[in-house]
Scaffold this active site. Sequence first.
Site, PDB file in Angstrom:
ATOM      1  N   HIS A 176       0.883  -1.190   0.000  1.00  0.00           N
ATOM      2  CA  HIS A 176       0.000   0.000   0.000  1.00  0.00           C
ATOM      3  C   HIS A 176       0.913   1.230   0.000  1.00  0.00           C
ATOM      4  O   HIS A 176       1.762   1.384  -0.878  1.00  0.00           O
ATOM      5  CB  HIS A 176      -0.916  -0.111   1.220  1.00  0.00           C
TER       6      HIS A 176
ATOM      7  N   HIS B  11      -1.889  -2.527  -9.682  1.00  0.00           N
ATOM      8  CA  HIS B  11      -2.922  -1.950  -8.821  1.00  0.00           C
ATOM      9  C   HIS B  11      -4.137  -2.857  -8.838  1.00  0.00           C
ATOM     10  O   HIS B  11      -4.449  -3.434  -9.873  1.00  0.00           O
ATOM     11  CB  HIS B  11      -3.316  -0.540  -9.309  1.00  0.00           C
TER      12      HIS B  11
ATOM     13  N   ASP C   5       2.868   5.605  -6.781  1.00  0.00           N
ATOM     14  CA  ASP C   5       4.110   5.589  -6.009  1.00  0.00           C
ATOM     15  C   ASP C   5       5.363   5.520  -6.867  1.00  0.00           C
ATOM     16  O   ASP C   5       6.470   5.668  -6.355  1.00  0.00           O
ATOM     17  CB  ASP C   5       4.111   4.383  -5.054  1.00  0.00           C
TER      18      ASP C   5
HETATM   19  N1  CMC Z   1       5.539  -7.086  -9.953  1.00  0.00           N
HETATM   20  C1  CMC Z   1       5.433  -8.320 -10.488  1.00  0.00           C
HETATM   21  N2  CMC Z   1       4.305  -9.028 -10.590  1.00  0.00           N
HETATM   22  C2  CMC Z   1       3.189  -8.463 -10.104  1.00  0.00           C
HETATM   23  C3  CMC Z   1       3.188  -7.167  -9.525  1.00  0.00           C
HETATM   24  C4  CMC Z   1       4.416  -6.490  -9.457  1.00  0.00           C
HETATM   25  N3  CMC Z   1       4.482  -5.274  -8.914  1.00  0.00           N
HETATM   26  N4  CMC Z   1       1.942  -6.851  -9.130  1.00  0.00           N
HETATM   27  C5  CMC Z   1       1.175  -7.897  -9.435  1.00  0.00           C
HETATM   28  N5  CMC Z   1       1.918  -8.870 -10.035  1.00  0.00           N
HETATM   29  C6  CMC Z   1       1.431 -10.142 -10.595  1.00  0.00           C
HETATM   30  C7  CMC Z   1       1.133 -11.159  -9.497  1.00  0.00           C
HETATM   31  O1  CMC Z   1       2.259 -11.966  -9.213  1.00  0.00           O
HETATM   32  C8  CMC Z   1       0.008 -11.937 -10.104  1.00  0.00           C
HETATM   33  O2  CMC Z   1       0.555 -12.811 -11.077  1.00  0.00           O
HETATM   34  P1  CMC Z   1      -0.144 -14.267 -11.324  1.00  0.00           P
HETATM   35  O3  CMC Z   1      -1.527 -13.961 -11.850  1.00  0.00           O
HETATM   36  O4  CMC Z   1       0.742 -14.934 -12.325  1.00  0.00           O
HETATM   37  O5  CMC Z   1      -0.156 -14.956 -10.005  1.00  0.00           O
HETATM   38  C9  CMC Z   1      -0.791 -10.882 -10.878  1.00  0.00           C
HETATM   39  O6  CMC Z   1       0.173  -9.871 -11.210  1.00  0.00           O
HETATM   40  C10 CMC Z   1      -1.928 -10.238 -10.074  1.00  0.00           C
HETATM   41  O7  CMC Z   1      -1.392  -9.758  -8.840  1.00  0.00           O
HETATM   42  P2  CMC Z   1      -2.164  -9.755  -7.460  1.00  0.00           P
HETATM   43  O8  CMC Z   1      -1.169  -9.770  -6.357  1.00  0.00           O
HETATM   44  O9  CMC Z   1      -3.211 -10.817  -7.470  1.00  0.00           O
HETATM   45  O10 CMC Z   1      -2.882  -8.352  -7.553  1.00  0.00           O
HETATM   46  P3  CMC Z   1      -3.522  -7.557  -6.340  1.00  0.00           P
HETATM   47  O11 CMC Z   1      -4.617  -6.767  -6.917  1.00  0.00           O
HETATM   48  O12 CMC Z   1      -3.871  -8.476  -5.219  1.00  0.00           O
HETATM   49  O13 CMC Z   1      -2.330  -6.623  -5.823  1.00  0.00           O
HETATM   50  C11 CMC Z   1      -0.829  -4.778  -5.651  1.00  0.00           C
HETATM   51  C12 CMC Z   1      -2.186  -5.271  -6.197  1.00  0.00           C
HETATM   52  C13 CMC Z   1      -0.772  -3.266  -5.818  1.00  0.00           C
HETATM   53  C14 CMC Z   1      -0.733  -5.096  -4.142  1.00  0.00           C
HETATM   54  C15 CMC Z   1       0.310  -5.468  -6.437  1.00  0.00           C
HETATM   55  O14 CMC Z   1       0.229  -5.124  -7.807  1.00  0.00           O
HETATM   56  C16 CMC Z   1       1.699  -5.127  -5.872  1.00  0.00           C
HETATM   57  O15 CMC Z   1       2.160  -5.786  -4.935  1.00  0.00           O
HETATM   58  N6  CMC Z   1       2.379  -4.067  -6.441  1.00  0.00           N
HETATM   59  C17 CMC Z   1       3.650  -3.625  -5.915  1.00  0.00           C
HETATM   60  C18 CMC Z   1       3.428  -2.757  -4.673  1.00  0.00           C
HETATM   61  C19 CMC Z   1       2.891  -1.386  -5.034  1.00  0.00           C
HETATM   62  O16 CMC Z   1       3.386  -0.711  -5.919  1.00  0.00           O
HETATM   63  N7  CMC Z   1       1.871  -0.954  -4.261  1.00  0.00           N
HETATM   64  C20 CMC Z   1       1.290   0.381  -4.400  1.00  0.00           C
HETATM   65  C21 CMC Z   1      -0.129   0.339  -4.911  1.00  0.00           C
HETATM   66  S1  CMC Z   1      -0.741   1.950  -5.416  1.00  0.00           S
HETATM   67  C22 CMC Z   1      -0.723   2.926  -4.001  1.00  0.00           C
HETATM   68  C23 CMC Z   1      -1.524   2.372  -2.884  1.00  0.00           C
HETATM   69  O17 CMC Z   1      -2.604   1.833  -3.053  1.00  0.00           O
HETATM   70  O18 CMC Z   1      -1.089   2.544  -1.746  1.00  0.00           O
END
Ligand code: CMC
Length: 425
Positions: free
Chosen positions: A266, A307, A364
């Site tokens: 987050h 996201h 971010d």
């Molecule tokens: N790098 C590599 N792979 C990723 C990433 C990433 N940053 N984000 C998602 N994926 C992959 C994940 O491994 C999954 O792959 P698969 O379908 O093969 O298993 C797929 O994409 C879907 O990911 P998810 O974890 O199910 O998606 P989510 O909606 O639960 O998570 C997220 C969203 C923002 C937590 C995630 O994209 C992440 O960890 N990003 C990096 C951290 C980040 O930048 N966070 C800030 C978010 S914006 C500001 C805020 O809200 O605070």
Amino acid sequence: MAEKLARLTIEGSDLSLELPVHSGTLGPDVIDVQKLTSNGIFTYDPGFVSTAACESAITYIDGDKGVLLHRGYPIEQLAEHSDFLEVCYLLLYGELPDADAREKFSNTILHHTMVHEQIISFLKGFRRDAHPMAIMCGLVGALSSFYHDSLDINNERHREITAHRLISKMPTLAAMAYKYSVGQPFVYPRNELSYGGNFLHMMFATPCEEYKVNPVLAKAMDRIFLLHADHEQNASTSTVRLAGSSGANPFACIASGIAALWGPAHGGANEAVLKMLEEIGNEKHIDTFIKRAKDKDDPFRLMGFGHRVYKNFDPRAKVMKQTCDEVLGELGINDPLLRIAKRLEQIALEDEYFVERKLYPNVDFYSGIILKALGIPVEMFTVIFATGRTPGWIAHWHEMISHSYRIGRPRQLYTGPAKRDYPAK
Ligand code: CMC
């Protein structure tokens, strides 16, 4: 009366239910499942991927189109024509202020920036190397012990006073957390400065020499706060609502939001992005990190990418990228990390893995580079996110309390042992 109905039947059971389907002003219809529980059944939705936890009129996001609206106004227009305090007003009161209301609101916020001197004693209890987010969780929670005069959550005027206090005092607390970590004297707020300018003043002024706020940098600071102001039912806002649903006082609720924001998935991502860019260090190492991000056996993720809701682009990231160029241009900084970030973005956007999963830079990704250029240490990045998000948290808390609500109490799919007897001894 709902216009449409959804029908639910469960194989092998007599249960057949008609569920109302509600339509909002924008966005997908929602199936109202409230009556399931009285029929002995619940929905199962870990991570709330398909669940609307509440009704809200504050912020709308269309993740497929990359749209973010606050009370109907697009974030790009607010970033260009408005400022943080006006957006705070918009989020709290539902409409843009006229000139009088705007001046009155700004005056109120800018003239309540001091915190009780006793906060210093509280702060001094923290270790000198404490993370400023730990300090913020503590200090904001502690504010509830200073304002017994206005903690009645059922009193609308009390709620308003608390909203003003929190927005006014967050930058002061944030700057105090920083000053404490570097061992410098706390700098008192200056009411004649803008919100962003005052924050820079409290961060960087010292008693030894005059500090002049650069208006371009103060504006950039303001824009960073503005771009973070609200984002509907994200993890920290939902935490604030859940804490608030028990009747907890607003300072305690906002402290819980700060705690939820801290995580790297987050708000903690802005700190993690900069650390990642520093670790990459050189454009020639980018491929290795992209490979690691795609490797399912490696926990590494490309920070600042992806996201839950945006599946096209994050409109805040676009404005942030532009602000980044402006700030670095004004300061004459040629930061190699910006080059790495832009290259990384370009490579990732063309890579099948990221394209397939619709992973784009989020808010971010570029904010850390701007904050670094402003001289703000990495540990403070998430604190700045928290300061910017405060009006959003309060607006949601206030919206919930001013309508009828029930305590948030999710249920579970139990998979533990069935009832068994304690072994005889
Ligand atoms: N790098 C590599 N792979 C990723 C990433 C990433 N940053 N984000 C998602 N994926 C992959 C994940 O491994 C999954 O792959 P698969 O379908 O093969 O298993 C797929 O994409 C879907 O990911 P998810 O974890 O199910 O998606 P989510 O909606 O639960 O998570 C997220 C969203 C923002 C937590 C995630 O994209 C992440 O960890 N990003 C990096 C951290 C980040 O930048 N966070 C800030 C978010 S914006 C500001 C805020 O809200 O605070």
